[in-house]
Design an enzyme around this catalytic site. Structure first.
Site, PDB file in Angstrom:
ATOM      1  CD  GLN A 214      24.362  20.458 -14.530  1.00  0.00           C
ATOM      2  OE1 GLN A 214      25.017  20.471 -13.500  1.00  0.00           O
ATOM      3  NE2 GLN A 214      23.061  20.327 -14.512  1.00  0.00           N
TER       4      GLN A 214
ATOM      5  CB  ILE B 169      29.882  13.683 -20.077  1.00  0.00           C
ATOM      6  CG1 ILE B 169      29.327  12.520 -19.219  1.00  0.00           C
ATOM      7  CG2 ILE B 169      30.311  14.848 -19.178  1.00  0.00           C
ATOM      8  CD1 ILE B 169      30.361  11.889 -18.298  1.00  0.00           C
TER       9      ILE B 169
ATOM     10  CG  HIS C 210      29.901  19.472 -16.153  1.00  0.00           C
ATOM     11  ND1 HIS C 210      28.939  19.044 -15.286  1.00  0.00           N
ATOM     12  CD2 HIS C 210      30.210  20.741 -15.767  1.00  0.00           C
ATOM     13  CE1 HIS C 210      28.658  20.007 -14.413  1.00  0.00           C
ATOM     14  NE2 HIS C 210      29.411  21.052 -14.693  1.00  0.00           N
TER      15      HIS C 210
ATOM     16  CB  SER D 146      20.164  17.648  -8.282  1.00  0.00           C
ATOM     17  OG  SER D 146      21.528  17.808  -8.602  1.00  0.00           O
TER      18      SER D 146
HETATM   19  P1  NAD Z   1      22.079  14.876 -10.593  1.00  0.00           P
HETATM   20  O1  NAD Z   1      22.364  13.425 -10.619  1.00  0.00           O
HETATM   21  O2  NAD Z   1      22.613  15.701  -9.506  1.00  0.00           O
HETATM   22  O3  NAD Z   1      20.496  15.099 -10.604  1.00  0.00           O
HETATM   23  C1  NAD Z   1      19.655  14.543 -11.537  1.00  0.00           C
HETATM   24  C2  NAD Z   1      18.244  15.091 -11.311  1.00  0.00           C
HETATM   25  O4  NAD Z   1      17.438  14.581 -12.358  1.00  0.00           O
HETATM   26  C3  NAD Z   1      17.624  14.650  -9.987  1.00  0.00           C
HETATM   27  O5  NAD Z   1      17.154  15.792  -9.294  1.00  0.00           O
HETATM   28  C4  NAD Z   1      16.466  13.729 -10.407  1.00  0.00           C
HETATM   29  O6  NAD Z   1      15.292  13.969  -9.631  1.00  0.00           O
HETATM   30  C5  NAD Z   1      16.209  14.158 -11.816  1.00  0.00           C
HETATM   31  N1  NAD Z   1      15.748  13.076 -12.683  1.00  0.00           N
HETATM   32  C6  NAD Z   1      16.210  11.814 -12.776  1.00  0.00           C
HETATM   33  N2  NAD Z   1      15.567  11.140 -13.754  1.00  0.00           N
HETATM   34  C7  NAD Z   1      14.671  12.023 -14.285  1.00  0.00           C
HETATM   35  C8  NAD Z   1      13.734  11.927 -15.335  1.00  0.00           C
HETATM   36  N3  NAD Z   1      13.551  10.803 -16.028  1.00  0.00           N
HETATM   37  N4  NAD Z   1      13.013  13.030 -15.654  1.00  0.00           N
HETATM   38  C9  NAD Z   1      13.161  14.193 -14.947  1.00  0.00           C
HETATM   39  N5  NAD Z   1      14.041  14.325 -13.934  1.00  0.00           N
HETATM   40  C10 NAD Z   1      14.790  13.259 -13.619  1.00  0.00           C
HETATM   41  O7  NAD Z   1      22.490  15.406 -12.009  1.00  0.00           O
HETATM   42  P2  NAD Z   1      23.092  16.812 -12.481  1.00  0.00           P
HETATM   43  O8  NAD Z   1      22.333  17.922 -11.840  1.00  0.00           O
HETATM   44  O9  NAD Z   1      23.179  16.748 -13.934  1.00  0.00           O
HETATM   45  O10 NAD Z   1      24.575  16.845 -11.916  1.00  0.00           O
HETATM   46  C11 NAD Z   1      25.392  15.746 -11.889  1.00  0.00           C
HETATM   47  C12 NAD Z   1      26.681  15.791 -12.665  1.00  0.00           C
HETATM   48  O11 NAD Z   1      26.824  14.486 -13.142  1.00  0.00           O
HETATM   49  C13 NAD Z   1      26.739  16.642 -13.877  1.00  0.00           C
HETATM   50  O12 NAD Z   1      27.874  17.380 -13.714  1.00  0.00           O
HETATM   51  C14 NAD Z   1      26.935  15.703 -15.071  1.00  0.00           C
HETATM   52  O13 NAD Z   1      28.087  16.094 -15.768  1.00  0.00           O
HETATM   53  C15 NAD Z   1      27.267  14.380 -14.486  1.00  0.00           C
HETATM   54  N6  NAD Z   1      26.575  13.199 -15.052  1.00  0.00           N
HETATM   55  C16 NAD Z   1      26.272  13.127 -16.366  1.00  0.00           C
HETATM   56  C17 NAD Z   1      25.606  12.017 -16.870  1.00  0.00           C
HETATM   57  C18 NAD Z   1      25.286  11.980 -18.340  1.00  0.00           C
HETATM   58  O14 NAD Z   1      26.011  12.567 -19.135  1.00  0.00           O
HETATM   59  N7  NAD Z   1      24.183  11.338 -18.731  1.00  0.00           N
HETATM   60  C19 NAD Z   1      25.248  10.961 -16.030  1.00  0.00           C
HETATM   61  C20 NAD Z   1      25.598  11.061 -14.659  1.00  0.00           C
HETATM   62  C21 NAD Z   1      26.254  12.187 -14.184  1.00  0.00           C
END
Ligand code: NAD
Length: 260
Positions: free
Chosen positions: A103, A105, A123, A198
Site C-alpha cells: 500500500q 508509495i 496505491h 492497520s
Molecule cells: P496505517 O497508518 O493505517 O497503519 C500502520 C500500521 O503499522 C499500524 O497498525 C501500526 O501499528 C503499524 N506499525 C507502525 N510502525 C510499525 C513498525 N515499525 N513495525 C510494525 N508495525 C508498525 O497504514 P496502512 O495500513 O498502510 O494504510 C495507510 C495508507 O497510507 C496506505 O494507503 C498507504 O498508501 C498510505 N501511506 C503510505 C506511506 C508510505 O508509503 N510509507 C506512509 C503513510 C501512509
C-alpha cells in the site's frame, strides 16, 4: 527469538508461494510516519481535505494537496530501506517470494533490491506525477522544482490537464491491473504475510481474507492489534525490522540445514 517467530520461519521454509503484504508500518523505521499511529500523518492533516473529488473541484484544495504532498515527498526522498525491507528482499534471494503487494508509495521495496516486477503498488507511487487528463507520467523531481519556483497548481506541458502525484487518494479508483493481480496472487499464495498495516483501508484489507479463505497460512507482523488478528494463524506484535530480521535469519539456517 520467540516461538512464534520460529514457527513463522519454519512455515516459510515449507511454503512455495509467499506473498508479503505491506503497509505504512514497514517504513516507519525508515523515518516515514504512518497515518494512524499517534503522531502519524492523520494527526496533522484532515483526510477530508485531501479527497480526489476536492482535488478535482477546487484550486484551493489542490494547492493544499501539493503543500502536504511536498512535505511528505521531502521525507520520502531522504528515506532509505530499513531492516524489514531488506529482510523481505532476502526472501526473494532465498527463492521464497512470489511477490510483494504494497500500500506504500515510497518505493523502498524496490530500493532494497527486489525485482520491480515483483512489487505490486496498490496505491501508486509518490516518485512520479500523472496528468489526470492525458495520463502522461512525469518524474517527480522536475515537477517539485516547478513547485519550489512558485507554481502552486501545476499543469501538464502537453495538454494543460491537472497534474497530481501518481498516488491513489481517498475517493479515487484503484488501479485496475494492480488490484486484479493482487487478488489473484493472494488467492494463489500458500503463505500470506501482513507487515505493518492497520488493515482498515479497503479493498486492500480484504486481501488477507481472500488468501486465508483460499487456504493460505495467514501471518501478521504489526506493532498494534488489527481487526483481522483473530482470523490469523499467527500474530507477532513488534517492530517489523527486528522481527523480520530474526525470522529470515532463522529461515536461512533452516534452508541451509535442509541442503546438508
Ligand atoms: P496505517 O497508518 O493505517 O497503519 C500502520 C500500521 O503499522 C499500524 O497498525 C501500526 O501499528 C503499524 N506499525 C507502525 N510502525 C510499525 C513498525 N515499525 N513495525 C510494525 N508495525 C508498525 O497504514 P496502512 O495500513 O498502510 O494504510 C495507510 C495508507 O497510507 C496506505 O494507503 C498507504 O498508501 C498510505 N501511506 C503510505 C506511506 C508510505 O508509503 N510509507 C506512509 C503513510 C501512509
Amino acid at each position: 527469538m520467540d516461538s512464534r517467530e520460529r514457527q513463522l520461519a519454519s512455515r516459510i521454509a515449507r511454503s512455495q508461494k509467499v506473498v508479503v503484504f505491506t503497509g505504512a508500518g514497514i517504513s516507519t523505521e525508515s523515518g516515514i510516519p504512518d497515518f494512524r499511529s499517534p503522531g502519524g500523518l492523520w494527526s496533522q492533516y484532515n483526510p477530508e481535505d485531501f479527497t480526489y473529488q476536492r482535488f478535482l473541484s477546487s484550486k484551493e484544495a489542490r494547492v493544499k494537496y501539493w503543500q502536504m504532498s511536498t512535505t511528505l515527498y521531502e521525507i520520502l526522498k531522504k528515506a532509505k530501506p530499513n531492516a524489514a525491507h531488506r529482510a523481505v528482499a532476502e526472501l526473494e534471494r532465498l527463492g521464497k517470494l512470489d511477490c510483494v503487494i504494497t500500500q506504500n508509495i515510497d518505493g523502498l521495496h524496490q530500493a532494497a533490491g527486489i525485482d520491480p516486477h515483483k512489487v505490486i503498488e496498490l496505491h501508486g507511487t509518490a516518485l512520479a506525477v500523472k496528468c489526470l487528463q492525458c495520463d502522461l507520467f512525469y518524474e517527480r523531481d522536475p515537477i517539485q522544482e516547478r513547485i519550489s519556483a512558485g507554481e502552486e497548481d501545476p499543469r501538464c506541458d502537453t495538454c494543460g490537464g491537472l497534474l497530481k502525484p501518481a498516488t491513489i487518494s481517498f475517493g479515487q479508483s484503484m488501479p485496475e491491473k494492480e488490484t486484479r493481480e493482487a487478488f489473484r496472487r493472494a488467492e494463489a499464495s500458500d503463505l500470506f504475510l501482513v507487515v505493518g498495516s492497520s488493515l482498515v483501508v479497503q479493498p486492500a484489507a480484504s486481501l488477507p481474507l481472500v488468501a486465508k479463505e483460499a487456504g493460505a497460512f495467514l501471518a501478521i507482523v504489526n506493532r498494534d492489534p488489527t481487526p483481522q488478528d483473530s482470523l490469523a494463524d499467527t500474530v507477532i506484535y513488534g517492530n517489523a525490522g527486528p522481527v523480520l530480521s530474526r525470522v529470515v535469519e532463522d529461515l536461512r539456517r533452516l534452508l541451509e540445514a535442509d541442503q546438508t
